[in-house]
Design a protein around this motif. Structure first.
Motif, PDB file in Angstrom:
ATOM      1  N   GLY A 180       0.806  -1.225   0.000  1.00  0.00           N
ATOM      2  CA  GLY A 180       0.000   0.000   0.000  1.00  0.00           C
ATOM      3  C   GLY A 180       0.833   1.265   0.000  1.00  0.00           C
ATOM      4  N   ASP A 181       2.141   1.143   0.341  1.00  0.00           N
ATOM      5  CA  ASP A 181       3.012   2.323   0.288  1.00  0.00           C
ATOM      6  C   ASP A 181       3.218   2.760  -1.161  1.00  0.00           C
ATOM      7  N   ALA A 182       3.673   3.971  -1.336  1.00  0.00           N
ATOM      8  CA  ALA A 182       3.890   4.521  -2.678  1.00  0.00           C
ATOM      9  C   ALA A 182       5.203   4.035  -3.269  1.00  0.00           C
ATOM     10  N   TYR A 183       5.236   4.021  -4.596  1.00  0.00           N
ATOM     11  CA  TYR A 183       6.486   3.749  -5.310  1.00  0.00           C
ATOM     12  C   TYR A 183       7.093   5.084  -5.717  1.00  0.00           C
ATOM     13  N   VAL A 184       8.345   5.312  -5.301  1.00  0.00           N
ATOM     14  CA  VAL A 184       9.072   6.512  -5.686  1.00  0.00           C
ATOM     15  C   VAL A 184      10.490   6.093  -6.044  1.00  0.00           C
ATOM     16  N   MET A 185      10.901   6.376  -7.260  1.00  0.00           N
ATOM     17  CA  MET A 185      12.240   5.996  -7.707  1.00  0.00           C
ATOM     18  C   MET A 185      13.305   6.586  -6.774  1.00  0.00           C
ATOM     19  N   GLY A 186      14.202   5.723  -6.285  1.00  0.00           N
ATOM     20  CA  GLY A 186      15.278   6.155  -5.408  1.00  0.00           C
ATOM     21  C   GLY A 186      14.909   6.217  -3.948  1.00  0.00           C
ATOM     22  N   SER A 187      13.659   5.910  -3.578  1.00  0.00           N
ATOM     23  CA  SER A 187      13.220   6.037  -2.192  1.00  0.00           C
ATOM     24  C   SER A 187      13.494   4.762  -1.408  1.00  0.00           C
ATOM     25  N   THR A 188      13.857   4.928  -0.128  1.00  0.00           N
ATOM     26  CA  THR A 188      14.146   3.782   0.747  1.00  0.00           C
ATOM     27  C   THR A 188      13.285   3.813   2.001  1.00  0.00           C
ATOM     28  N   GLY A 189      12.096   4.353   1.927  1.00  0.00           N
ATOM     29  CA  GLY A 189      11.163   4.346   3.035  1.00  0.00           C
ATOM     30  C   GLY A 189      11.210   5.635   3.845  1.00  0.00           C
TER      31      GLY A 189
END
Length: 282
Positions: A180-189
């Motif tokens: 359910g979390d978002a997908y963001v390129m380069g993101s680690t939470g």
């Protein structure tokens, strides 16, 4: 003998009609006076032979009168002009006062509108922050529950269906808790991920530090067949050591991965997007 016979002539050059008329009126009045006096005197009175000097209207007197009349007109004009200027000034002052009042009214209305907008924005921001806090609390509770469920499952595993145990259970529990979390390129939470960022964070729960990118992650451990997967295996798409996407196998033919910006973190069946291969690092 005529009474005017001995009156010397005072002829001068021709003058304007108004001056001639004025002169004639004065002379006529004098002659009339003399005539009346003669008629009232004794019959044997001596004829009047004295010379009478007639008043003369000179050019200087006429100019003085004309200048005085012009000055009077100028004064009257000046008073009239001053009156017009005073009236215009009064109208301008009245209009300025009205414009000032209108400007103050508009400024007050604008200030009130901005204050209302600021209050609405503040209320909306507070509501959003409250909702975000509630969501974070809910996810934290969910993650605790999943971790407990994974621990219970590890103690009741069956031979027919592999169940995550030990370190694998922690990896699987963490991965599922991020669904359910978002997908963001380069993101680690912690609330948004890309594919390798999610896998790296999940294995950190088991005390294993993975490389950051998917190609390096797929080059670790032992290569395993897609037909013999176990919970906690790393699935990859592409070629080993040069993969473009990774996910965590969670058992029962399913995986959890940060797919793309439109789907975010999801749990899907292997048949939805069959991986190229898998590696085991646990």
């Amino acid at each position: 003998m005529s009474l005017t016979a001995h009156i010397p002539s005072h002829r001068k050059p021709r003058r304007s009609a108004s001056k001639v008329a004025l002169r004639a009126g004065v002379a006529g009045g004098v002659l009339s006076t003399i005539g009346v006096a003669g008629a009232a005197g004794p019959a044997n009175a001596e004829p009047v032979t004295a010379t009478i000097e007639m008043p003369t209207i000179t050019a200087d007197l006429a100019n003085t009168v004309a200048v005085s009349a012009e000055a009077t007109q100028q004064v009257a004009h000046a008073y009239d002009l001053q009156a017009q200027q005073d009236e215009a000034a009064a109208k301008a002052a009245k209009a300025a006062k009205k414009d000032k009042a209108e400007a103050e009214r508009k400024a007050e209305a604008e200030a009130k509108r901005k204050a209302e907008e600021a209050a609405k924005k503040k209320a909306a921001q507070e509501a959003a922050e409250k909702a975000a806090a509630e969501e974070r609390a809910s996810r934290s509770s969910e993650r605790t529950t999943l971790s407990a469920s994974a621990s219970v499952g590890s103690s009741s595993s069956s031979a027919s269906s592999p169940v995550a145990t030990g370190s694998a259970a922690a990896v699987v529990a963490f991965a599922r808790a991020q669904v359910g979390d978002a997908y963001v390129m380069g993101s680690t939470g912690p609330n948004s991920w890309d594919c390798s960022g999610l896998v790296q964070a999940a294995f950190r729960q088991a005390g294993i530090d993975l490389p950051r990118v998917s190609g390096a992650q797929s080059s670790l451990g032992t290569s395993v067949s897609v037909d013999s997967l176990q919970p906690g295996d790393i699935l990859y798409w592409g070629s080993r050591s040069n993969s473009y996407h990774v996910a965590v196998y969670v058992g029962d033919g399913k995986y959890v991965g940060a797919q793309n910006p439109s789907t975010g973190v999801v749990e899907r069946s292997l048949s939805y997007d069959m991986p190229t291969g898998a590696v085991r690092v646990l």
